[in-house]
Write a protein that holds these residues in place. Structure first.
Motif, PDB file in Angstrom:
ATOM      1  N   VAL A 116      12.262  29.647  -5.076  1.00  0.00           N
ATOM      2  CA  VAL A 116      11.596  30.522  -4.115  1.00  0.00           C
ATOM      3  C   VAL A 116      11.694  29.863  -2.740  1.00  0.00           C
ATOM      4  CG1 VAL A 116       9.407  31.576  -3.480  1.00  0.00           C
ATOM      5  CG2 VAL A 116      10.034  31.334  -5.897  1.00  0.00           C
ATOM      6  N   CYS A 117      12.217  30.568  -1.769  1.00  0.00           N
ATOM      7  CA  CYS A 117      12.433  30.008  -0.426  1.00  0.00           C
ATOM      8  C   CYS A 117      11.888  30.947   0.630  1.00  0.00           C
ATOM      9  CB  CYS A 117      13.921  29.913  -0.089  1.00  0.00           C
ATOM     10  SG  CYS A 117      14.941  29.207  -1.321  1.00  0.00           S
ATOM     11  N   GLU A 118      11.529  30.359   1.741  1.00  0.00           N
ATOM     12  CA  GLU A 118      11.189  31.180   2.906  1.00  0.00           C
ATOM     13  C   GLU A 118      12.486  31.696   3.521  1.00  0.00           C
ATOM     14  OE1 GLU A 118       9.104  28.945   5.913  1.00  0.00           O
ATOM     15  OE2 GLU A 118       9.296  30.615   7.333  1.00  0.00           O
ATOM     16  N   LEU A 119      12.527  32.994   3.801  1.00  0.00           N
ATOM     17  CA  LEU A 119      13.714  33.585   4.443  1.00  0.00           C
ATOM     18  C   LEU A 119      13.485  33.599   5.947  1.00  0.00           C
ATOM     19  CD1 LEU A 119      16.431  35.098   4.276  1.00  0.00           C
ATOM     20  CD2 LEU A 119      15.134  37.219   3.972  1.00  0.00           C
ATOM     21  N   ARG A 120      14.232  32.789   6.675  1.00  0.00           N
ATOM     22  CA  ARG A 120      14.037  32.706   8.121  1.00  0.00           C
ATOM     23  C   ARG A 120      14.801  33.797   8.855  1.00  0.00           C
ATOM     24  NH1 ARG A 120      11.811  27.506   9.116  1.00  0.00           N
ATOM     25  NH2 ARG A 120      11.313  28.414  11.127  1.00  0.00           N
ATOM     26  N   LYS A 121      15.984  34.111   8.357  1.00  0.00           N
ATOM     27  CA  LYS A 121      16.859  34.974   9.128  1.00  0.00           C
ATOM     28  C   LYS A 121      17.997  35.457   8.238  1.00  0.00           C
ATOM     29  CE  LYS A 121      18.015  32.477  12.642  1.00  0.00           C
ATOM     30  NZ  LYS A 121      18.659  31.787  13.785  1.00  0.00           N
ATOM     31  N   VAL A 122      18.482  36.640   8.510  1.00  0.00           N
ATOM     32  CA  VAL A 122      19.725  37.100   7.888  1.00  0.00           C
ATOM     33  C   VAL A 122      20.719  37.306   9.029  1.00  0.00           C
ATOM     34  CG1 VAL A 122      20.846  38.907   6.525  1.00  0.00           C
ATOM     35  CG2 VAL A 122      18.484  38.262   6.014  1.00  0.00           C
ATOM     36  N   GLU A 123      21.835  36.581   8.973  1.00  0.00           N
ATOM     37  CA  GLU A 123      22.864  36.689  10.020  1.00  0.00           C
ATOM     38  C   GLU A 123      24.148  37.122   9.349  1.00  0.00           C
ATOM     39  OE1 GLU A 123      21.592  32.908  12.898  1.00  0.00           O
ATOM     40  OE2 GLU A 123      23.185  32.649  11.421  1.00  0.00           O
ATOM     41  N   GLY A 124      24.475  38.396   9.465  1.00  0.00           N
ATOM     42  CA  GLY A 124      25.671  38.880   8.774  1.00  0.00           C
ATOM     43  C   GLY A 124      25.501  38.675   7.285  1.00  0.00           C
ATOM     44  N   ALA A 125      26.412  37.932   6.676  1.00  0.00           N
ATOM     45  CA  ALA A 125      26.334  37.706   5.238  1.00  0.00           C
ATOM     46  C   ALA A 125      25.664  36.372   4.906  1.00  0.00           C
ATOM     47  CB  ALA A 125      27.733  37.752   4.628  1.00  0.00           C
ATOM     48  N   THR A 126      25.019  35.765   5.902  1.00  0.00           N
ATOM     49  CA  THR A 126      24.376  34.455   5.687  1.00  0.00           C
ATOM     50  C   THR A 126      22.856  34.574   5.731  1.00  0.00           C
ATOM     51  OG1 THR A 126      26.252  33.202   6.578  1.00  0.00           O
ATOM     52  CG2 THR A 126      24.097  32.130   6.689  1.00  0.00           C
ATOM     53  N   LEU A 127      22.199  33.966   4.733  1.00  0.00           N
ATOM     54  CA  LEU A 127      20.742  33.863   4.763  1.00  0.00           C
ATOM     55  C   LEU A 127      20.381  32.470   5.250  1.00  0.00           C
ATOM     56  CD1 LEU A 127      19.773  35.188   1.184  1.00  0.00           C
ATOM     57  CD2 LEU A 127      20.543  36.462   3.173  1.00  0.00           C
ATOM     58  N   VAL A 128      19.482  32.380   6.197  1.00  0.00           N
ATOM     59  CA  VAL A 128      18.950  31.077   6.602  1.00  0.00           C
ATOM     60  C   VAL A 128      17.607  30.939   5.897  1.00  0.00           C
ATOM     61  CG1 VAL A 128      18.254  29.619   8.521  1.00  0.00           C
ATOM     62  CG2 VAL A 128      20.151  31.238   8.802  1.00  0.00           C
ATOM     63  N   VAL A 129      17.482  29.905   5.059  1.00  0.00           N
ATOM     64  CA  VAL A 129      16.281  29.760   4.235  1.00  0.00           C
ATOM     65  C   VAL A 129      15.697  28.359   4.386  1.00  0.00           C
ATOM     66  CG1 VAL A 129      17.095  31.434   2.497  1.00  0.00           C
ATOM     67  CG2 VAL A 129      17.544  28.986   2.157  1.00  0.00           C
ATOM     68  N   ARG A 130      14.447  28.221   4.005  1.00  0.00           N
ATOM     69  CA  ARG A 130      13.765  26.931   4.078  1.00  0.00           C
ATOM     70  C   ARG A 130      13.184  26.628   2.709  1.00  0.00           C
ATOM     71  NH1 ARG A 130       8.618  25.047   7.212  1.00  0.00           N
ATOM     72  NH2 ARG A 130       9.441  23.175   8.202  1.00  0.00           N
ATOM     73  N   GLY A 131      13.438  25.403   2.222  1.00  0.00           N
ATOM     74  CA  GLY A 131      12.845  24.996   0.957  1.00  0.00           C
ATOM     75  C   GLY A 131      13.774  25.135  -0.237  1.00  0.00           C
ATOM     76  N   LEU A 132      15.024  25.456  -0.001  1.00  0.00           N
ATOM     77  CA  LEU A 132      15.973  25.560  -1.119  1.00  0.00           C
ATOM     78  C   LEU A 132      16.342  24.150  -1.582  1.00  0.00           C
ATOM     79  CD1 LEU A 132      17.769  27.329  -2.924  1.00  0.00           C
ATOM     80  CD2 LEU A 132      19.515  27.248  -1.145  1.00  0.00           C
ATOM     81  N   ASP A 133      16.200  23.895  -2.884  1.00  0.00           N
ATOM     82  CA  ASP A 133      16.381  22.537  -3.418  1.00  0.00           C
ATOM     83  C   ASP A 133      17.757  22.342  -4.054  1.00  0.00           C
ATOM     84  OD1 ASP A 133      15.893  24.291  -5.468  1.00  0.00           O
ATOM     85  OD2 ASP A 133      14.516  22.996  -6.560  1.00  0.00           O
ATOM     86  N   LEU A 134      18.774  22.790  -3.358  1.00  0.00           N
ATOM     87  CA  LEU A 134      20.136  22.679  -3.897  1.00  0.00           C
ATOM     88  C   LEU A 134      21.008  21.941  -2.893  1.00  0.00           C
ATOM     89  CD1 LEU A 134      20.573  26.345  -5.208  1.00  0.00           C
ATOM     90  CD2 LEU A 134      20.019  24.303  -6.564  1.00  0.00           C
ATOM     91  N   VAL A 135      21.876  21.067  -3.424  1.00  0.00           N
ATOM     92  CA  VAL A 135      22.735  20.290  -2.532  1.00  0.00           C
ATOM     93  C   VAL A 135      23.840  21.158  -1.932  1.00  0.00           C
ATOM     94  CG1 VAL A 135      22.288  18.063  -3.632  1.00  0.00           C
ATOM     95  CG2 VAL A 135      24.197  19.489  -4.461  1.00  0.00           C
ATOM     96  N   ASP A 136      24.377  20.647  -0.857  1.00  0.00           N
ATOM     97  CA  ASP A 136      25.480  21.301  -0.143  1.00  0.00           C
ATOM     98  C   ASP A 136      26.640  21.593  -1.098  1.00  0.00           C
ATOM     99  OD1 ASP A 136      26.352  21.248   3.108  1.00  0.00           O
ATOM    100  OD2 ASP A 136      27.991  21.317   1.673  1.00  0.00           O
TER     101      ASP A 136
END
Lengths: 164, 164
Positions: A116-136
């Motif tokens: 579960v992550c905070e959704l900061r922004k949707v830019e085109g096909a990209t979601l900017v999220v906070r709190g996602l616990d996954l590596v690059d």
């Protein structure tokens, strides 16, 4: 087909098949956050970009109206020995009670993550999220709107060893 | 590898591959509840058995200490046309705003479901749960303990049309 409870047997038996079917899926996106440490303890402030393929942009219509999303990832960083483990200590700490891997949130038979992550922004096909616990570089297989009515159980009980 | 935000392009481009990799998984269990109506509106009182293969019983150690679990299913009842849709009306109601399928909880490119359920009992390799919104026979690909600290966001915002 209805089986009488409790059924016992291998999954193939339960499904009345010689072998359980394989499911094939394709990632729809990838995590980008510059973070490579799988052992990072606190991801709550990590900002990530969930970059979906441009072909999925249309499918995001309306998602920006939610404050939180569920990101489903495929934790492909785990070696296969790790996925075959039946039990493990929470965070590797042997002072804590041994747990089945399905009672933990790390490596498991199908290494699917749910965050579960905070959704900061949707830019085109990209979601900017906070709190996602996954590596690059982690493949993303799904994103969903978070709906507190269904997804939030503030008083859910956890074991004492975990702080409950 | 780091890409400058926001990256644009097909998923294959984002992953620097000619095609995104396929992921293969096997179900670990199956839903049994005698319920066959995918359009059932209220699943909150439905009791289901999540029957895992006996080979996974070991992996459940400790799960019974949680009051709630996250069940991850594979919604294999959707025909492929349905999975290819980019947009849909919520619950098929055209009076509501058209949404991208990733902003809904039904059919989607990878038809993975995520449901928070009350865990009533663990009997061998079977979980007895309440509130699972999956029809009888749905393959289950993962179960996880529900941890409110991470998974519960009681005040998460949803759009006005959805009651927010």
């Amino acid at each position: 087909m209805t089986l009488d409870p409790p059924s016992e047997g291998s999954l193939a038996t339960l499904l009345c098949m010689s072998e359980p079917p394989e499911i094939t899926l394709r990632p729809i996106g990838v995590v980008r956050n510059g973070e490579h440490d799988v052992a990072l303890w606190d991801w709550s402030r990590v900002e990530s970009r969930v970059e979906l393929g441009a072909e999925f942009e249309d499918r995001l219509l309306g998602l920006a109206d939610y404050s939180h999303v569920i990101v489903v990832g495929w934790m492909d960083q785990f070696p296969s020995e790790y996925l075959e483990r039946a039990r493990a200590y929470p965070a590797g700490d042997e002072r804590l009670p041994l747990q089945g891997v399905l009672a933990l949130r790390g490596g498991r038979p199908n290494p699917v993550s749910v965050t579960v992550c905070e959704l900061r922004k949707v830019e085109g096909a990209t979601l900017v999220v906070r709190g996602l616990d996954l590596v690059d570089g982690t493949p993303v297989i799904d994103v969903k709107p978070y709906i507190a009515h269904y997804d939030s159980v503030p008083k859910a009980k956890i074991p004492k060893w975990a702080g409950g």
